[in-house]
Design an enzyme around this catalytic site. Structure first.
Site, PDB file in Angstrom:
ATOM      1  CG  ASP A  24     -43.244  -6.386 105.683  1.00 43.54           C
ATOM      2  OD1 ASP A  24     -42.459  -7.275 106.088  1.00 43.54           O
ATOM      3  OD2 ASP A  24     -43.229  -5.945 104.521  1.00 43.54           O
TER       4      ASP A  24
ATOM      5  CG  ASP B  54     -42.215 -13.845  95.408  1.00 45.83           C
ATOM      6  OD1 ASP B  54     -42.968 -12.861  95.445  1.00 45.83           O
ATOM      7  OD2 ASP B  54     -41.570 -14.235  96.406  1.00 45.83           O
TER       8      ASP B  54
ATOM      9  CG  ASP C 214     -45.946 -11.420 100.730  1.00 43.29           C
ATOM     10  OD1 ASP C 214     -46.082 -11.325 101.960  1.00 43.29           O
ATOM     11  OD2 ASP C 214     -44.835 -11.479 100.176  1.00 43.29           O
TER      12      ASP C 214
ATOM     13  NE  ARG D 216     -45.903 -10.565 105.139  1.00 43.98           N
ATOM     14  CZ  ARG D 216     -45.019  -9.753 104.558  1.00 43.98           C
ATOM     15  NH1 ARG D 216     -43.860 -10.224 104.137  1.00 43.98           N
ATOM     16  NH2 ARG D 216     -45.282  -8.482 104.386  1.00 43.98           N
TER      17      ARG D 216
ATOM     18  CG  ASP E 210     -40.488 -12.002 104.595  1.00 44.85           C
ATOM     19  OD1 ASP E 210     -41.144 -12.930 104.083  1.00 44.85           O
ATOM     20  OD2 ASP E 210     -40.576 -10.841 104.212  1.00 44.85           O
TER      21      ASP E 210
ATOM     22  CG  HIS F 139     -40.623 -18.479  99.646  1.00 43.53           C
ATOM     23  ND1 HIS F 139     -40.690 -18.344  98.285  1.00 43.53           N
ATOM     24  CD2 HIS F 139     -40.737 -17.224 100.155  1.00 43.53           C
ATOM     25  CE1 HIS F 139     -40.837 -17.046  97.987  1.00 43.53           C
ATOM     26  NE2 HIS F 139     -40.859 -16.355  99.107  1.00 43.53           N
TER      27      HIS F 139
END
Lengths: 514, 947
Positions: free
Chosen positions: B285, B431, B544, B604, B620, B678
């Site tokens: 991440d 979300d 996610d 993701r 992201d 998004h």
């Protein structure tokens, strides 16, 4: 209608299209979905000219479920054209126009059900029901609008009156202000003059007293020298040694609370002894007389106190420490004042002349202050009125009455407060301080600028913008904040109802569409 | 979705909060949070291996040949350690090499559940053996195994295409006993045996190993640091099993371009890593990731494509541990085996790409695919890890998301604004803020008091909803999921066998151990409507943070010494963890529907095989032109690696796009497979109607164009779901001999028929477009102007223009009646755009089914093949199966490149007499429009053009 509808249900999608052109609105000849205002363009006896004039087609191509015109005007009743518009009459309610892509998509969009005719779904005609409900709502809205409108007239009247009053007031203030300023400046000059005389005489008086004090002080010290020597000479051998002064804080040169041998020697000379009163008077007294006379009484006391402090403790409360030091200072001061009186005696009173001068100056000061306050108040008032008169409270001053009032709205987490023309704040229900969401900025409505207020420059958001709030204003019979939300981070949106926003008469609303 | 994650904290974590704020405040990625090769001991060790000194020899008398498979032992001459190897030739141009430890001290992790089946071995393989090695001949290919040192070469049509260990970088770190350092011992002479005794008494259940071997390894390696413990920043990795990495080199003679190994924010054609860090595969991440570098991102697919004008090969390194890949461009002569020297005659400067792969643990299990062309390699790879699943139709339509739509009123308002502005959309996303305190499977009861009604009102218009469900579970004894997972032992454990705890959105969290199939089943059953209150059948799921993201873990992920099912360490399974979470969620949705409905789950994290479970996105990203531009090579790289259903957040997740960027992003993404807007919670709202009206209209057009082309996209998805392969395609995959396309990633093909050149530069007023193919015609889909390839053209591109071309020789199906969402267009008629090639021919396919269920797998589908040839457009079955019936008909045919006006056009069906059709001919644009053939789209019919 019913028969035709039934017919449509029985058609398959491949066959119905060619029949559509002949099916219009209730037999009027108007093609399905076409707007009545355009009826003259749809003449089945002639070829159809696209409304944008770019093409002409057989009338059989109108509503044949194929898009021939680039403006979509040949297919008002089918979904064939990407830009087609479908009109439903909705008798009993009000007509509706929407993209013709909603025709035969399985969702009833018209209350008369005319948008769904391919049999996929059966739409009931609910126009009477929907219309009744709508009319009832409309009636209430109109009632409210009418009531609000009347209130608005009153507010506007009051607002305009208030504005006139302010104008008049401003005029009179402006007329008076020069005189008041003049008077204040005259009194200021008068005050300065009086203070000048007062000061001269006062300075002389103080100077005299200082001289007297210096003289008295010398006498006082001289009177104390022998007794001090005798006190220091504790063994009464006529000389003073290091041991005799080591406990006397007057000799604590570095102020650390104890007299070291070095400090003592510094006071007594390298030999560490003063062998006579004469030597004492020449070598020690001039340097230490202040401290010897003043410190003596509390020296020991202060030393004991510092011994009580825990040397290695980290848990000393800092506040307590400070308090303790303050107490020490106060005690020292008290003693010093007592000693001064002892030395100098009472300070003499002002003589009559001086008293007179002070009285005259005091009076001048008071008069000037009164005049200055009066002037300031008037100037503030002028400023305030000018600000009010410069503000936009609506085309007819109808929003003026909201100034100085505040309205709250509370949701699950916060209480929001709107003070019109001043500020917007937010307070957490679980406590905590008030957060500014902005101060009055301007009217920002698009078509009618009095439909939206903007408050700006509120508390800054971490890593983001300053908070701001937009207030959407609508007509209501009561002033109330009815919602608050944060659609974007730190940008707040609220709805406020007020009669001031009831711009039109209730009965003027679109009755005719029903 | 990482950021501002500490909304409710206890005091213990205040310090962490401060640290986090510092990290967040930095502009762009904080590189110091992530390892470089220098921070990773096994990366350094493998990179430091000297070439051409391989200690690995095949043991002569261990070789056995059975059919297409050779089994043999490999001995490490440096420490006598034995490895067991097999190399097998597989059907359809593939081969597989597996190398394991012969007698491992601990089991080594072998990836499961990724191959869709055990691959079939090739038949008719002929073996020759001489004293240097063994040669297997199969079809037009050869495998040559050289014994000393161990090496394998593959030839296709007598051309060398892959060499294995030709640079001698192979490395297999056997599990060993920990060697006690000299300074801890008092007696020189006995230190080794003491150390060995000590270790073996602690690990009695471990199989016996040769103590001398352990000593030798120990003495040599102990000099290197980081074998038994390593630290990164404040995190310590206890490495209880010591070093265990595996590495091997692969060279591609004749090749100058390699592709794949996603996920990296880098160019399509991979760059040389010499002088920098290798490409890294380790699901992470990464907050505000940077572009143009080889840092690891959210997903990992260890698949590489090596391509040159003459040949294309693929390589799949099936290992789920942290993996690094070095790439270097060289000349072939250095590594060509002497027996191939003749191939180089007169061509000594043949280029070559050398690659070096190494993983922290597991085994060497590598597949080779021999093409010969890119699309063949993609099919070969799909035969291993599976083709993409066929998503439900709504999933390839437009998705509207934001962190967060705040409450039911917000949802209602956004939904109605789409209708008010006549912009179609299919799915509205919620979300993390929709939950009660980040407890997944729950709702914030104040903001969402009636979630079922909310979903039903969307569903009434054919729309769906997606909620986020992450794999970290809030530790909260009042939370049923935590209670059950806790009581039933479903959490990943830490090195001390306690439940692993870390920080994520909810605060203190633990992670479901998805490696355990029982836990996956349990997780899947959480999605039953009964177990997920407030859910309905129109609710789909978003996974996610499944790398997994652990805010306070090393590199923001899980500790490598955390323990999983089967005793595996996290280091063994890290890259496959997210895939298992994705799979379990998808399985849950399937089970929820009684095994009737196709699932939709966005993930993701991903790994090889993720294409079977749903879509992925590029995580992201940021609202910048650079990020828009990089979305093309990123999605293409992921696509090349077998995962076509990918997209990037429209507009960029972080920061606020200006209107031009947002418009260009919509235009671009409307031509990418997964199409979702998004945005971060800190950004301003940016739904299309918030743009200036002119810009909103362009965005509306972009979305509507996507909807019109849904039949085309859906057909491509179907084709990919059958055979594998890409959906959006780099030009070189369709024009593999056209060298000028090899490094091109600013334009691409959708299928083989539409060429798209997105505009990814600010204030662009014109662009140049390369149109490939000898004598290929390309028709601008907006104005029908045509161009002949290969050539570059320049075109002006005002804000409403995105250049898209249809290839001559293709037939593209569309539904031009754009409704509020895709399911409302179900029965709508079709338009076929027939773009003629130079021979006045064209070919196209159309796939139709119900758009949502698995019934298609029982024959409830229709695949149509449209052919235009000899002035006849005909519709015939495209497959022997499929009997799906539809009400959809053919409303319009547009023929492009029609040189003459027909005198008559007529349609004839199976049981009907020929019927004359109306048409319009536009001579200037050579465009013919035929009105209302009115034949059912799945029937057989013919349309005759008379001149």
């Amino acid at each position: 209608m019913t028969a035709q509808k039934y017919l449509w249900f029985t058609l398959t999608c491949l066959f119905y299209t060619s029949l559509l052109a002949s099916i219009g609105y209730a037999g009027s000849g108007l093609p399905k979905g076409a707007q009545p205002s355009l009826a003259s363009n749809y003449d089945s006896s002639r070829p159809f000219r696209c409304l944008n004039g770019l093409a002409t087609i057989d009338f059989t191509s109108v509503n044949d479920n194929y898009c021939d015109c680039s403006d979509g005007s040949d297919e008002p009743g089918t979904s064939a054209c990407p830009n087609g518009r479908f009109y439903c009459h909705n008798v009993g309610y009000k007509p509706l126009i929407f993209p013709s892509s909603r025709v035969n998509d399985g969702i009833c969009d018209c209350c008369d059900g005319t948008d769904e005719y391919d049999g996929k779904i059966s739409c009931q005609n609910t126009c009477d029901e929907v219309g009744a409900k709508y009319r009832e709502e409309l009636r209430k809205l109109q009632e409210e609008a009418e009531k609000g409108y009347v209130m608005r007239l009153q507010y506007a009247k009051e607002g305009l009156e208030a504005k006139e009053k302010y104008k008049a007031k401003l005029q009179s203030l402006k007329a008076d202000i020069e005189t008041v300023r003049q008077k204040a400046s005259e009194l200021e000059a008068k005050k300065s003059e009086a203070e000048k005389s007062e000061k001269e005489r006062l300075d002389a008086f103080e100077k005299e007293w200082e001289e007297t004090k210096a003289k008295k002080r010398e006498e006082y010290y001289n009177s104390k020298s022998k007794s001090t020597f005798d006190e220091l000479d504790s063994n009464k051998d006529g000389s003073i040694t290091v041991n005799e002064i080591i406990g006397n804080l007057a000799f604590d040169a570095d102020g650390n609370g104890e007299v070291s041998e070095e400090e003592a020697k510094q006071a007594l000379g390298e030999a560490g002894i003063i062998s006579s009163y004469d030597n004492f008077m020449s070598d020690v007294w001039p340097k230490f007389n202040d401290k010897l006379v003043q410190i003596k009484p509390q020296g020991l006391d202060s030393g004991e106190r510092s011994m009580e402090q825990p040397a290695d403790s980290h848990e000393v409360n800092i506040d307590d420490d400070i308090v303790a030091e303050d107490e020490d200072e106060a005690a020292k001061e008290h003693v010093a004042v007592a000693q001064e009186e002892d030395m100098y005696g009472q300070k003499p009173e002002h003589d009559e002349e001086l008293k007179n001068l002070v009285a005259v100056a005091d009076k001048a000061r008071q008069e000037y202050k009164a005049a200055e306050d009066n002037k300031n108040n008037m100037e503030n008032e002028i400023q305030e009125i000018e600000k009010v008169l410069g503000s936009d409270f609506g085309s007819e001053e109808e929003f003026a009455y909201l100034r100085g009032k505040c309205y709250q709205f509370t949701d699950r987490e916060y209480t929001y407060e709107l003070c019109p023309f001043d500020k917007v704040t937010q307070t957490s229900k679980s406590g905590g301080s008030q957060t500014s969401l902005g101060t009055w900025g301007s009217w920002v409505g698009a078509e009618n600028k009095y439909s939206k207020m903007k408050y700006e420059g509120g508390q800054n958001c971490w890593n983001g913008p300053d908070r701001s709030a937009t207030i959407v204003i609508s007509c209501g019979t009561e002033d109330s904040l009815i919602s608050a939300s944060e659609p974007n981070r730190c940008e707040y949106l609220m709805e406020f109802k007020t009669p001031a926003a009831c711009f039109s008469r209730g009965n003027k609303n679109s009755h005719d569409e029903l | 979705m990482q950021s501002l994650f500490f909304l409710c904290l206890n005091s213990k974590l205040r310090l962490l909060l401060v640290t986090a704020i510092v990290i967040i405040a930095v502009n762009g990625v904080d590189r110091s949070n992530f390892k470089t090769c220098n921070d990773s001991s096994f990366c350094k060790r493998n990179r430091e291996i000297s070439p051409n000194q391989s200690p690995y020899n095949v043991v002569d008398d261990s070789i056995s040949i059975q059919g297409s498979k050779i089994s043999f032992d490999i001995k490490n001459q440096a420490n006598d350690a034995l490895l067991a190897a097999t190399v097998a030739v597989l059907r359809n141009g593939k081969a597989r090499l597996r190398i394991k430890e012969k007698n491992p001290m601990y089991p080594r992790y072998e990836v499961e559940d990724i191959l869709i089946k055990e691959p079939d071995e090739e038949t008719g393989v002929l073996a020759n053996r001489d004293d240097q090695g063994i040669q297997l001949n199969f079809r037009d290919k050869q495998l040559i195994l050289t014994l000393k040192p161990f090496r394998i070469d593959f030839l296709v049509n007598n051309t060398l295409v892959i060499s294995v260990n030709s640079r001698g970088l192979m490395n297999f770190e056997n599990y060993r006993k920990k060697h006690k350092p000299a300074d801890e011992s008092t007696k020189e002479g006995s230190e080794n045996s003491e150390a060995v005794n000590q270790v073996s008494s602690e690990t009695e259940d471990v199989p016996a190993v040769d103590e001398n071997l352990a000593d030798k390894v120990g003495q040599r390696d102990e000099e290197l640091k980081g074998l038994w413990e390593e630290t990164f920043k404040s995190h310590s990795d206890s490495k209880p099993k010591g070093p265990s990495s595996v590495g091997l080199d692969f060279s591609f003679p004749g090749v100058e371009h390699v592709y794949g190994i996603p996920e990296h924010a880098d160019s399509l054609a991979l760059k040389s890593t010499s002088g920098g860090d290798p490409y890294r595969l380790y699901n992470l991440d990464v907050f505000e990731y940077e572009i143009d570098n080889p840092m690891a991102l959210y997903g990992s697919i260890p698949f590489m494509l090596a391509h040159c004008a003459k040949s294309t090969v693929g390589l799949f390194w099936m290992n789920a541990a942290e993996t690094w890949i070095d790439i270097d461009s060289n000349k072939a002569k250095d590594s060509i085996l002497s027996r191939f020297a003749s191939m180089l005659k007169g061509n000594e400067e043949m280029p070559q790409i050398d690659t070096h792969w190494f993983s922290e643990s597991g085994i060497i299990d590598v597949f080779f695919m021999f093409g010969p062309r890119p699309n063949d390699v993609f099919e070969q790879y799909a035969s291993l890890t599976g083709p993409t699943y066929l998503p439900p139709l709504f999933a390839i339509a437009y998705h509207q998301s934001r962190w967060n739509y705040n409450d039911e009123e917000d949802v209602r308002s956004v939904d109605s604004k789409f209708d008010e502005h006549d912009i179609p959309y299919d799915v509205l996303w919620l979300d993390i803020e929709h939950t009660d305190g980040k407890k997944y499977f729950t709702w914030d009861s104040t903001k969402f008091p009636n979630p079922e009604d909310m979903q039903k009102s969307l569903a009434a218009k054919g729309r769906k909803m997606v909620t986020i469900v992450d794999p970290h579970i809030k530790r909260d004894s009042g939370y049923g999921i935590d209670q059950d997972a806790s009581n039933q032992g479903r959490y990943v454990k830490n090195k001390d066998d306690n439940v692993y705890e870390g920080w994520c959105w909810p605060g203190s969290s633990s992670w479901i151990d998805f490696i355990n199939p029982e836990h996956r089943d349990w997780w899947a059953s959480r999605f039953n409507l009964d177990n997920y209150p407030g859910s309905t059948n129109s609710l789909f799921i978003w996974n996610d943070m499944n790398e997994p993201s652990v805010f306070n873990g090393p590199e923001i992920t899980m500790h490598k010494d955390a323990k999983h099912f089967g005793g595996w360490e996290h280091r063994d399974v890290h890259n496959i963890f997210g895939l298992y979470a994705h799979k379990a969620t998808a399985d849950g949705l399937i089970a929820r529907s009684g095994f009737k409905e196709r699932p939709f789950v966005l993930s993701r994290a991903f790994f090889a095989g993720s294409q079977r479970f749903g879509a992925i996105w590029t995580g992201d990203n940021t609202a910048s032109w650079e990020h828009l531009k990089i979305s093309l090579p990123m999605i293409m790289s992921i696509s090349i690696a077998g995962l076509p259903f990918a997209g990037a957040d429209v507009g960029g997740f972080f920061k606020n796009p200006d209107e031009e960027l947002l418009v260009r992003w919509y235009q671009t993404a409307s031509y990418q497979p997964f199409f979702r807007a998004h945005a971060h919670i800190d950004t301003r709202r940016r739904e299309p109607w918030l743009l200036a009206e002119a810009n909103m209209n362009i965005v509306r057009d972009a979305i509507r164009t996507r909807y019109a082309l849904l039949p085309f996209w859906y057909t491509l998805f179907y084709q990919a779901s059958v055979k594998g392969g890409t959906i959006i395609r780099p030009l070189f995959t369709e024009y593999p001999e056209d060298v000028s396309t090899f490094a091109m990633s600013d334009e691409y093909l959708i299928g083989s028929d539409l060429l798209v050149k997105p505009i990814t530069d600010a204030s662009a007023s014109s662009t140049s477009i390369y149109l490939p193919g000898n004598n290929e015609l390309w028709y601008d889909i907006e104005n029908y102007k045509w161009f002949t390839g290969p050539r570059s053209i320049s075109m002006s591109v005002s804000l409403n223009k995105i250049p898209v071309f249809q290839r001559g020789g293709s037939i593209v199906p569309r539904k031009e009646r754009i409704r509020r969402c895709s399911s409302l267009m179900y029965d709508d008629p079709y338009t076929l755009t027939v773009a003629l090639n130079r021979k006045a021919q064209a070919l196209g396919q159309l796939y139709i089914d119900d758009g949502h269920s698995f019934d298609y797998s029982k024959g409830e589908f229709s695949l149509r093949k449209f052919t235009y040839e000899d002035n006849v457009l005909s519709s015939r079955p495209g497959s022997a199966y499929g009997n799906y019936k539809t009400n959809s008909w053919l409303e319009k045919i547009v023929v492009l490149g029609m040189k003459n006006k027909p005198s008559k056009i007529s349609v004839s069906g199976k049981n009907s007499t020929p019927r004359k059709l109306k048409f319009k001919y536009d001579r200037e644009n050579r465009r013919l429009t035929v009105k209302k053939p009115e034949v059912n789209i799945v029937d057989d019919w013919e349309i005759n053009f008379k001149f």
